[in-house]
Design a protein around this motif. Sequence first.
Motif, mmCIF file in Angstrom:
data_model
loop_
_atom_site.group_PDB
_atom_site.id
_atom_site.type_symbol
_atom_site.label_atom_id
_atom_site.label_comp_id
_atom_site.label_asym_id
_atom_site.label_seq_id
_atom_site.Cartn_x
_atom_site.Cartn_y
_atom_site.Cartn_z
ATOM 1 N N CYS A 24 0.744 -1.165 -0.186
ATOM 2 C CA CYS A 24 0.053 0.089 0.050
ATOM 3 C C CYS A 24 0.942 1.294 -0.072
ATOM 4 O O CYS A 24 0.427 2.251 -0.621
ATOM 5 N N THR A 25 1.977 1.528 0.806
ATOM 6 C CA THR A 25 2.840 2.384 0.922
ATOM 7 C C THR A 25 3.473 2.588 -0.588
ATOM 8 O O THR A 25 3.485 3.897 -1.088
ATOM 9 N N VAL A 26 3.923 1.696 -1.157
ATOM 10 C CA VAL A 26 4.730 1.844 -2.461
ATOM 11 C C VAL A 26 3.624 2.151 -3.712
ATOM 12 O O VAL A 26 3.810 3.450 -4.275
ATOM 13 N N CYS A 27 2.487 1.660 -3.651
ATOM 14 C CA CYS A 27 1.449 2.048 -4.657
ATOM 15 C C CYS A 27 1.125 3.690 -4.174
ATOM 16 O O CYS A 27 0.805 4.359 -5.312
ATOM 17 N N ILE A 30 3.850 5.881 -5.561
ATOM 18 C CA ILE A 30 3.804 5.861 -6.885
ATOM 19 C C ILE A 30 2.825 6.879 -7.714
ATOM 20 O O ILE A 30 3.121 7.634 -8.529
ATOM 21 N N PHE A 31 1.747 6.582 -7.012
ATOM 22 C CA PHE A 31 0.411 7.396 -7.415
ATOM 23 C C PHE A 31 0.550 8.754 -7.385
ATOM 24 O O PHE A 31 0.358 9.958 -8.212
ATOM 25 N N ILE A 36 1.881 14.502 -9.120
ATOM 26 C CA ILE A 36 2.669 15.594 -8.921
ATOM 27 C C ILE A 36 3.288 15.865 -10.396
ATOM 28 O O ILE A 36 3.309 17.018 -10.704
ATOM 29 N N GLY A 37 3.697 14.767 -10.922
ATOM 30 C CA GLY A 37 4.551 15.061 -12.260
ATOM 31 C C GLY A 37 5.842 15.169 -12.311
ATOM 32 O O GLY A 37 6.630 15.136 -11.368
ATOM 33 N N ASP A 38 6.359 15.206 -13.678
ATOM 34 C CA ASP A 38 7.668 15.546 -13.794
ATOM 35 C C ASP A 38 8.057 17.104 -14.106
ATOM 36 O O ASP A 38 9.331 17.193 -14.636
ATOM 37 N N PHE A 39 7.144 17.730 -14.031
ATOM 38 C CA PHE A 39 7.110 19.325 -14.035
ATOM 39 C C PHE A 39 7.432 19.615 -15.586
ATOM 40 O O PHE A 39 7.844 20.920 -15.895
ATOM 41 N N LYS A 40 7.294 18.789 -16.581
ATOM 42 C CA LYS A 40 7.313 19.243 -17.826
ATOM 43 C C LYS A 40 5.989 18.750 -18.799
ATOM 44 O O LYS A 40 5.364 19.522 -19.185
ATOM 45 N N TYR A 72 -5.459 4.360 -1.300
ATOM 46 C CA TYR A 72 -4.574 3.615 -0.660
ATOM 47 C C TYR A 72 -3.949 4.110 0.684
ATOM 48 O O TYR A 72 -3.980 3.029 1.535
ATOM 49 N N LEU A 73 -3.771 5.250 1.006
ATOM 50 C CA LEU A 73 -3.535 5.644 2.231
ATOM 51 C C LEU A 73 -4.508 5.310 3.287
ATOM 52 O O LEU A 73 -4.396 5.197 4.422
ATOM 53 N N PHE A 74 -6.090 5.530 2.917
ATOM 54 C CA PHE A 74 -6.978 5.498 3.765
ATOM 55 C C PHE A 74 -7.022 3.977 4.054
ATOM 56 O O PHE A 74 -7.328 3.593 5.274
#
Length: 77
Positions: A24-27, A30-31, A36-40, A72-74
């Motif tokens: 759950c933490t990894v997913c 990742i999401f 947030i994105g790659d800023f481009k 996932y955090l919930f």
Amino acid sequence: MPLQLIKGIYLRNVQEFNFFTLGCTVCAVIFLIRAIGDFKYVGFFKKIKHSQFARNDTWLYSPLCLFISLVYLFVLF
């Protein structure tokens, strides 16, 4: 039965933390990074905003990734 295996009912030596919490933490991370994105090109803080994909990303894909991350955090807590 698989849930009982994760909770450790049948496998007493396997802790719940190893599979469920880590997954759950990894997913969630990742999401969240995808939202947030790659800023481009992708994410909420992208620079290129005038293509069809950028508009869909702003209104559909990034909020969906943020929502999935929060789910996932919930589930984790």
